[in-house]
Write a protein that holds these residues in place. Structure first.
Motif, PDB file in Angstrom:
ATOM      1  N   MET A   1       0.880  -1.218   0.157  1.00 24.82           N
ATOM      2  CA  MET A   1       0.043  -0.108  -0.088  1.00 24.82           C
ATOM      3  C   MET A   1       0.741   1.351  -0.032  1.00 24.82           C
ATOM      4  O   MET A   1       1.919   1.239   0.686  1.00 24.82           O
ATOM      5  CB  MET A   1      -1.124  -0.041   1.110  1.00 24.82           C
ATOM      6  N   TYR A   2       0.457   2.097  -0.682  1.00 24.66           N
ATOM      7  CA  TYR A   2       1.173   3.477  -1.113  1.00 24.66           C
ATOM      8  C   TYR A   2       0.483   4.705  -0.307  1.00 24.66           C
ATOM      9  O   TYR A   2      -0.793   4.799  -0.336  1.00 24.66           O
ATOM     10  CB  TYR A   2       1.135   3.859  -2.541  1.00 24.66           C
ATOM     11  N   LYS A   3       1.182   5.293   0.937  1.00 20.68           N
ATOM     12  CA  LYS A   3       0.400   6.100   1.720  1.00 20.68           C
ATOM     13  C   LYS A   3       0.921   7.322   1.426  1.00 20.68           C
ATOM     14  O   LYS A   3       2.161   7.913   1.446  1.00 20.68           O
ATOM     15  CB  LYS A   3       0.766   5.900   3.255  1.00 20.68           C
ATOM     16  N   ILE A   4      -0.231   8.477   1.081  1.00 26.87           N
ATOM     17  CA  ILE A   4       0.246   9.849   0.980  1.00 26.87           C
ATOM     18  C   ILE A   4      -0.309  10.793   1.965  1.00 26.87           C
ATOM     19  O   ILE A   4      -1.650  10.680   2.574  1.00 26.87           O
ATOM     20  CB  ILE A   4      -0.398  10.185  -0.560  1.00 26.87           C
ATOM     21  N   LEU A   5       0.551  11.747   2.613  1.00 24.65           N
ATOM     22  CA  LEU A   5      -0.111  12.610   3.592  1.00 24.65           C
ATOM     23  C   LEU A   5      -0.078  13.627   2.979  1.00 24.65           C
ATOM     24  O   LEU A   5       0.702  14.464   2.585  1.00 24.65           O
ATOM     25  CB  LEU A   5       0.915  12.883   4.785  1.00 24.65           C
ATOM     26  N   ALA A   6      -1.447  14.461   2.700  1.00 18.94           N
ATOM     27  CA  ALA A   6      -1.545  15.586   1.812  1.00 18.94           C
ATOM     28  C   ALA A   6      -2.124  16.638   2.772  1.00 18.94           C
ATOM     29  O   ALA A   6      -3.058  16.502   3.764  1.00 18.94           O
ATOM     30  CB  ALA A   6      -2.534  15.414   0.889  1.00 18.94           C
ATOM     31  N   LEU A   7      -1.425  17.620   3.159  1.00 20.75           N
ATOM     32  CA  LEU A   7      -1.858  18.830   3.953  1.00 20.75           C
ATOM     33  C   LEU A   7      -2.044  20.167   3.422  1.00 20.75           C
ATOM     34  O   LEU A   7      -1.400  20.555   2.396  1.00 20.75           O
ATOM     35  CB  LEU A   7      -0.585  19.217   4.807  1.00 20.75           C
ATOM     36  N   ASP A   8      -3.335  20.775   3.841  1.00 19.82           N
ATOM     37  CA  ASP A   8      -3.617  21.911   3.065  1.00 19.82           C
ATOM     38  C   ASP A   8      -3.099  22.947   3.641  1.00 19.82           C
ATOM     39  O   ASP A   8      -2.526  22.985   5.046  1.00 19.82           O
ATOM     40  CB  ASP A   8      -5.354  21.828   3.350  1.00 19.82           C
ATOM     41  N   GLY A   9      -3.214  24.287   2.926  1.00 20.31           N
ATOM     42  CA  GLY A   9      -2.851  25.548   3.605  1.00 20.31           C
ATOM     43  C   GLY A   9      -3.523  26.333   4.423  1.00 20.31           C
ATOM     44  O   GLY A   9      -4.716  25.809   4.550  1.00 20.31           O
ATOM     45  N   GLY A  10      -3.309  27.494   4.782  1.00 14.95           N
ATOM     46  CA  GLY A  10      -4.219  28.201   5.582  1.00 14.95           C
ATOM     47  C   GLY A  10      -3.750  28.573   7.020  1.00 14.95           C
ATOM     48  O   GLY A  10      -4.661  28.396   7.873  1.00 14.95           O
ATOM     49  N   ASP A  11      -2.673  29.322   7.127  1.00 15.45           N
ATOM     50  CA  ASP A  11      -2.248  29.854   8.377  1.00 15.45           C
ATOM     51  C   ASP A  11      -2.578  28.878   9.572  1.00 15.45           C
ATOM     52  O   ASP A  11      -1.818  27.903   9.817  1.00 15.45           O
ATOM     53  CB  ASP A  11      -2.802  31.123   8.564  1.00 15.45           C
ATOM     54  N   LEU A  12      -3.687  29.327  10.289  1.00 19.86           N
ATOM     55  CA  LEU A  12      -3.809  28.427  11.392  1.00 19.86           C
ATOM     56  C   LEU A  12      -4.019  27.101  11.412  1.00 19.86           C
ATOM     57  O   LEU A  12      -4.149  26.328  12.020  1.00 19.86           O
ATOM     58  CB  LEU A  12      -5.050  29.079  12.304  1.00 19.86           C
ATOM     59  N   ARG A  13      -4.646  26.550  10.245  1.00 19.87           N
ATOM     60  CA  ARG A  13      -4.684  25.430   9.838  1.00 19.87           C
ATOM     61  C   ARG A  13      -3.696  24.426  10.097  1.00 19.87           C
ATOM     62  O   ARG A  13      -3.566  23.283  10.241  1.00 19.87           O
ATOM     63  CB  ARG A  13      -5.531  25.137   8.343  1.00 19.87           C
ATOM     64  N   ALA A  14      -2.531  25.048   9.762  1.00 23.93           N
ATOM     65  CA  ALA A  14      -1.281  24.361   9.516  1.00 23.93           C
ATOM     66  C   ALA A  14      -1.019  24.000  10.882  1.00 23.93           C
ATOM     67  O   ALA A  14      -0.449  22.818  11.318  1.00 23.93           O
ATOM     68  CB  ALA A  14      -0.167  25.119   9.210  1.00 23.93           C
ATOM     69  N   ILE A  15      -1.050  24.885  12.041  1.00 22.72           N
ATOM     70  CA  ILE A  15      -1.012  24.340  13.454  1.00 22.72           C
ATOM     71  C   ILE A  15      -2.217  23.280  13.858  1.00 22.72           C
ATOM     72  O   ILE A  15      -1.699  22.427  14.436  1.00 22.72           O
ATOM     73  CB  ILE A  15      -1.354  25.456  14.404  1.00 22.72           C
ATOM     74  N   PHE A  16      -3.346  23.294  13.304  1.00 23.91           N
ATOM     75  CA  PHE A  16      -4.369  22.234  13.780  1.00 23.91           C
ATOM     76  C   PHE A  16      -3.866  21.000  12.891  1.00 23.91           C
ATOM     77  O   PHE A  16      -3.969  19.824  13.753  1.00 23.91           O
ATOM     78  CB  PHE A  16      -5.751  22.978  13.223  1.00 23.91           C
ATOM     79  N   GLN A  17      -3.497  20.909  11.846  1.00 23.92           N
ATOM     80  CA  GLN A  17      -2.953  19.697  11.088  1.00 23.92           C
ATOM     81  C   GLN A  17      -1.698  19.127  11.944  1.00 23.92           C
ATOM     82  O   GLN A  17      -1.716  17.866  12.126  1.00 23.92           O
ATOM     83  CB  GLN A  17      -2.671  20.128   9.636  1.00 23.92           C
ATOM     84  N   ALA A  18      -0.776  19.851  12.389  1.00 23.28           N
ATOM     85  CA  ALA A  18       0.269  19.233  12.938  1.00 23.28           C
ATOM     86  C   ALA A  18      -0.058  18.784  14.479  1.00 23.28           C
ATOM     87  O   ALA A  18       0.329  17.774  14.857  1.00 23.28           O
ATOM     88  CB  ALA A  18       1.545  20.694  13.248  1.00 23.28           C
ATOM     89  N   ARG A  19      -0.849  19.467  15.107  1.00 24.19           N
ATOM     90  CA  ARG A  19      -1.418  18.998  16.196  1.00 24.19           C
ATOM     91  C   ARG A  19      -2.466  17.770  16.127  1.00 24.19           C
ATOM     92  O   ARG A  19      -2.059  16.915  17.038  1.00 24.19           O
ATOM     93  CB  ARG A  19      -2.344  20.084  17.048  1.00 24.19           C
ATOM     94  N   LEU A  20      -3.141  17.542  15.076  1.00 26.51           N
ATOM     95  CA  LEU A  20      -3.855  16.203  14.970  1.00 26.51           C
ATOM     96  C   LEU A  20      -2.823  15.202  14.516  1.00 26.51           C
ATOM     97  O   LEU A  20      -3.065  14.204  15.080  1.00 26.51           O
ATOM     98  CB  LEU A  20      -4.838  16.541  13.635  1.00 26.51           C
ATOM     99  N   ILE A  21      -1.793  15.610  13.849  1.00 26.84           N
ATOM    100  CA  ILE A  21      -0.822  14.565  13.692  1.00 26.84           C
ATOM    101  C   ILE A  21      -0.123  14.029  14.810  1.00 26.84           C
ATOM    102  O   ILE A  21       0.182  12.771  15.097  1.00 26.84           O
ATOM    103  CB  ILE A  21       0.145  14.848  12.479  1.00 26.84           C
ATOM    104  N   GLU A  22       0.208  14.928  15.578  1.00 23.76           N
ATOM    105  CA  GLU A  22       0.652  14.501  16.936  1.00 23.76           C
ATOM    106  C   GLU A  22      -0.171  13.719  17.888  1.00 23.76           C
ATOM    107  O   GLU A  22       0.525  12.636  18.197  1.00 23.76           O
ATOM    108  CB  GLU A  22       1.090  15.981  17.472  1.00 23.76           C
TER     109      GLU A  22
END
Length: 73
Positions: A1-22
Motif C-alpha cells: 500500500m502506498y500512503k500519501i499525507l496531503a496537508l492543506d494551507g491556511g495559516d492556523l490550519r497548519a497548527i491544527f494539522q500538526a497537532r492532529l498528527i501529533e
C-alpha cells in the motif's frame, strides 16, 4: 500500500494539522510513515517539518516561531 499525507494551507490550519498528527502518533504509539508528503502553502511547511522533526516539535515551532507567534501574541 502506498500512503500519501496531503496537508492543506491556511495559516492556523497548519497548527491544527500538526497537532492532529501529533495526537494520532500518540494514540498509535508510533510516528506516521507516509511514502509521500504533499502540501500547499503552510501545509507544505508542515510537510517539510515532519520530514525533519517530530509532530510535537513541529507544533512547538509553529506556536513559538511560526504562524502561531503572530496569531496568539
Amino acid at each position: 500500500m502506498y500512503k500519501i499525507l496531503a496537508l492543506d494551507g491556511g495559516d492556523l490550519r497548519a497548527i491544527f494539522q500538526a497537532r492532529l498528527i501529533e495526537r494520532l502518533e500518540q494514540a498509535a504509539g508510533q510516528s506516521l510513515t507516509p511514502n509521500l508528503y504533499a502540501g500547499t502553502s503552510a501545509g507544505a511547511i508542515v510537510a517539510c517539518a515532519l520530514l525533519h522533526m517530530s509532530a510535537a516539535k513541529t507544533v512547538e515551532f509553529f506556536l513559538q516561531d511560526g504562524l502561531g507567534s503572530f496569531c496568539f501574541s
